[in-house]
Design an enzyme around this catalytic site. Structure first.
Site, mmCIF file in Angstrom:
data_model
loop_
_atom_site.group_PDB
_atom_site.id
_atom_site.type_symbol
_atom_site.label_atom_id
_atom_site.label_comp_id
_atom_site.label_asym_id
_atom_site.label_seq_id
_atom_site.Cartn_x
_atom_site.Cartn_y
_atom_site.Cartn_z
ATOM 1 N N ASP A 74 -27.451 -1.097 -24.121
ATOM 2 C CA ASP A 74 -26.964 -2.180 -24.043
ATOM 3 C C ASP A 74 -28.146 -3.195 -24.367
ATOM 4 O OD1 ASP A 74 -25.524 -3.629 -21.165
ATOM 5 O OD2 ASP A 74 -26.667 -5.038 -22.154
ATOM 6 N N VAL A 90 -25.303 -4.031 -30.374
ATOM 7 C CA VAL A 90 -24.353 -3.282 -31.042
ATOM 8 C C VAL A 90 -23.423 -3.908 -32.272
ATOM 9 C CG1 VAL A 90 -23.848 -1.631 -29.233
ATOM 10 C CG2 VAL A 90 -22.697 -3.650 -29.153
ATOM 11 N N ASN A 128 -17.623 0.261 -24.890
ATOM 12 C CA ASN A 128 -17.304 -0.488 -23.716
ATOM 13 C C ASN A 128 -17.924 -1.933 -23.860
ATOM 14 O OD1 ASN A 128 -16.892 -1.592 -20.893
ATOM 15 N ND2 ASN A 128 -19.030 -1.264 -20.954
ATOM 16 N N TYR A 155 -10.469 -13.575 -27.002
ATOM 17 C CA TYR A 155 -10.513 -12.546 -26.165
ATOM 18 C C TYR A 155 -9.587 -11.386 -26.570
ATOM 19 C CZ TYR A 155 -11.494 -9.291 -22.459
ATOM 20 O OH TYR A 155 -11.685 -7.907 -21.694
ATOM 21 N N LYS A 200 -9.426 -7.854 -28.639
ATOM 22 C CA LYS A 200 -8.995 -6.571 -27.742
ATOM 23 C C LYS A 200 -7.781 -6.022 -28.352
ATOM 24 C CE LYS A 200 -12.032 -6.320 -24.434
ATOM 25 N NZ LYS A 200 -13.130 -5.211 -24.680
ATOM 26 N N THR A 258 -18.085 -7.433 -10.842
ATOM 27 C CA THR A 258 -19.153 -7.590 -12.055
ATOM 28 C C THR A 258 -19.722 -9.230 -11.868
ATOM 29 O OG1 THR A 258 -17.255 -8.614 -13.739
ATOM 30 C CG2 THR A 258 -17.630 -6.352 -13.615
#
Ligand code: ZN
Length: 706
Positions: free
Chosen positions: A492, A511, A537, A603, A607, A639
């Site tokens: 992370d 990442v 993820n 988004y 995806k 979350t």
């Protein structure tokens, strides 16, 4: 060796058993005295039974307890007279001895007494302490060890030759101490095994242990310093240069983080690898060579072992210095510090050259020859995979079927190479001969455990990499994988507070940066040995923006993190996954792929691209044995971004209360991060071993998707 005795802590102990537990923990906290369940202690006392009769009792360490953490409940109250009668028997098998020790306990829920209980009973003093002190066994593993120890301790300590632990050791001590003047004795040394101290009070027994071991340490260092270094020794490797910190850009991250996190995190976890060629000049090899070699070694070792193993390359200055000795290959095969180490680490180590695979085959052959040379027909051969080895010029290699075992092997090996170095300086490292080591490794008590062994957790020995691990689905997946026995490399860009453990290596990484990904992947693989599962993820959910208002920046940031980073992570992992056990990739996409909504173009498009990436990956990786599947979660509200306020506002927009909003799906059930993590773990596990290219909704059922 320093005393850790604290009179205030000792005085606070409520009774003698508490005090016994206290001074046992002091011994347990000193790794140079005992490692991982080694050593044992006892106190003698009295107890009144239900008939009002007083019995003499030995409270002795229960097996399965570790001195480091033992409390009063860890001591088995045992009938002292019964133990002394056992000691007078001519013969007793160790299995029968353990049965009799169980019968001798005065509390049915007490742990089994230590295998050395009879020996403790024979020593008349109230307190008895026993450790496998490094300094004492190192001295006794040198050519003049016995005479050095006799000279060092004089009449204060009885020095006895090595004999197998168990009933015959108790018999040996009984014979050697018959008629002994216990008042003048302070301890007993069992050569190649350890040392006992004893006294009428707890502090006296503990202090005698510390003082006797301290004398051995000083003597060992004095003698080692007085002699030239061992033949063949090169100059120890210098400390490795620090690894350059990979660039981490201030890009957005993580499911559950509404906006980009800026700034550059520092203090990347972990130590740099030391790449050194034969003559000491550090050179950086192509970044993936060593991890790839290690992953191949792990694959081959797992095949020999019969289940996946974890493998670690230890490149500390000590390990590198050892690996640079010309005779390191010969030294590592000479044997362990004490014979009980064979139970964790096998009787000798492996030797790995530039290509480590032939060394593995050599070890297997040598181990099978050792077994055949000493076994009788009732022995069941254990696996022939090494537990430690030296990789010439690179460091030490540890192998084990679980994280817990890997830590034990690492500690034992570190102590062993330190002892070898010192013993080499005082004449040469001499471990017990193979027949004596075989007696312990194939002890009837150990062989009996094989039949009772429970099935290992599903993912034991496997290694998973999870991105976006700090919170939400990523964090839940790390915990789920760990609970199923896997070792996890958690990535992370943010701090992963509370996640680090021996099973979880937390590495901070952006990442979206290919170099940073490669760097942490290398570090993770050197720590655990390879990769079997990738859970890709990391992502974020940008704030709602209609196409008319879309900024270039919002679009590109979403593409970079929610799509591009997944390709970069997958690309770096593929060569390692090829060497994995039932390798599997799970991409975390979104319900927005089959059922998009307005205002989420950046988004949803990313995806959707991710899903297409997964489909192509399934086509390309299938022939390599790697499965690639996708989960489409929806409405996971536990979350960070989904505060009660945000949820309330959303619910009102749809004319619902929060509870209705959270459960507005076909099943009427809330979907939590843990629900998604469980689906991911099963999809990556054996239950889906024949499935690739699949997309699994984890959304409680959505009429637009069904
Ligand atoms: Zn022992």
């Amino acid at each position: 060796m320093q005393s850790r005795w604290n009179k205030h802590e000792a005085r606070a102990c409520a009774d003698e058993l508490e005090l016994r537990a206290y001074s046992s923990r002091l011994l347990g906290r000193e790794p140079a005295l005992v490692l991982h369940g080694g050593g044992n202690t006892s106190v003698k006392g009295e107890a009144t039974d239900v008939f009002g009769e007083t019995r003499r009792v030995l409270f002795v360490k229960g097996s399965g307890w570790d001195l480091k953490s033992i409390g009063a409940a860890g001591f088995a109250p045992t009938d002292l007279e019964f133990l002394l009668r056992l000691a007078r028997l001519e013969q007793l098998s160790d299995s029968e001895m353990m049965r009799q020790l169980r019968l001798a306990t005065l509390n049915p829920s007490a742990p089994n007494p230590s295998v050395e209980a009879i020996l403790h009973a024979l020593i008349p003093h109230r307190y008895v302490d026993h450790t496998h002190a490094d300094a004492v066994v190192t001295l006794s593993n040198s050519p003049d060890g016995e005479s050095i120890l006799r000279e060092l301790y004089g009449d204060e300590v009885l020095v006895l030759p090595y004999i197998m632990p168990g009933f015959i050791l108790a018999r040996q001590v009984a014979a050697a101490t018959r008629g002994a003047d216990w008042t003048s004795l302070r301890g007993i040394v069992l050569l190649q095994h350890g040392i006992f101290s004893f006294h009428e009070d707890a502090e006296g027994s503990y202090s005698a242990m510390i003082e006797l071991v301290d004398r051995a340490e000083r003597e060992l260092l004095r003698r080692a310093g007085a002699q030239p270094p061992a033949a063949g020794a090169k100059t120890p490797a210098e400390n490795p240069p620090p690894r350059p910190i990979q660039g981490i850009h201030g890009t957005p991250t993580i499911h559950g983080t509404p906006t980009g996190i800026h700034g550059t995190p520092t203090g990347i976890h972990g130590t740099p690898m030391q790449y050194q060629e034969n003559h000491g000049t550090p050179t950086a090899p192509p970044p993936t060579v060593l991890p790839l070699q290690l992953s191949r070694l792990r694959k081959a070792a797992g095949k020999i072992h019969g289940t996946p193993m974890l493998v670690r390359l230890e490149a500390s200055p000590e390990a590198c210095a050892f690996a640079q000795l010309d005779n390191c290959g010969e030294l590592i095969r000479r044997g362990p510090l004490t014979p009980d180490h064979t139970l964790h680490a096998k009787p000798f180590g492996a030797v790995f050259d530039a290509d480590p695979l032939p060394g593995l085959g050599d070890f297997e052959q040598e181990y099978l020859r050792y077994f055949q040379a000493h076994a009788s027909e009732h022995h069941q051969c254990l696996d022939a995979a090494p537990r430690y080895g030296v990789w010439r010029d690179k460091g030490m290699v540890y192998l084990a079927p679980s994280c817990k075992r890997l830590e034990i092997v690492a500690d034992i090996s570190a102590h062993t190479i330190r002892a070898i170095k010192l013993a080499e300086a005082i004449g040469g490292w001499r471990a017990l001969p193979h027949d004596k080591l075989f007696e312990v490794e194939y002890w009837e008590l150990e062989q009996a455990k094989l039949a009772k062994a429970r099935a290992a957790p599903e993912q034991q020995g496997k290694i998973a990499l999870v991105t976006g691990a700090a919170s939400g689905i990523g964090r839940a997946t790390v915990e789920e994988m760990r609970s199923r026995g896997a070792a996890v490399i958690a990535l992370d860009i943010r701090e992963m507070e509370g996640l680090e453990s021996p099973e979880v290596l937390c590495l901070r990484c952006d990442v979206t940066d290919s170099d940073a990904v490669q760097s942490v992947l290398n570090e993770g693989v050197l720590h655990f040995g390879g990769l079997d599962i990738l859970v890709s993820n990391a992502g974020n959910f940008p704030s709602s923006e209609s196409l008319a208002d879309m900024t270039d920046e919002a679009w590109e940031q979403s593409m970079q993190l929610n799509l591009g980073s997944h390709m970069k992570v997958l690309r770096a992992c593929l060569p390692l996954l090829e060497n994995g056990f039932d390798p599997a990739v799970v991409f975390v996409a979104s319900k927005n792929v089959p059922a998009p909504g307005p205002g989420a173009a950046a988004y949803s498009a990313a995806k959707a691209g991710l899903t297409q990436l997964a489909r192509v990956a399934a086509l390309e990786a299938g022939p390599l044995g790697i499965r690639v599947n996708v989960v489409h979660p929806n409405a996971v509200y536990d979350t960070g971004i989904w505060t009660e306020e945000v949820l309330g506002e959303r619910a009102r927009r749809y004319d619902m209360d929060v509870e209705q909003y959270k459960t507005s799906n076909l099943l009427g059930l809330e979907v939590s991060s843990r629900d998604v993590a469980a689906s991911i773990a099963v999809l990556a596990g054996a239950a889906f071993s024949r499935t690739t290219g699949a997309q699994i909704p984890v959304d409680g059922g959505n009429e637009r998707v069904v």
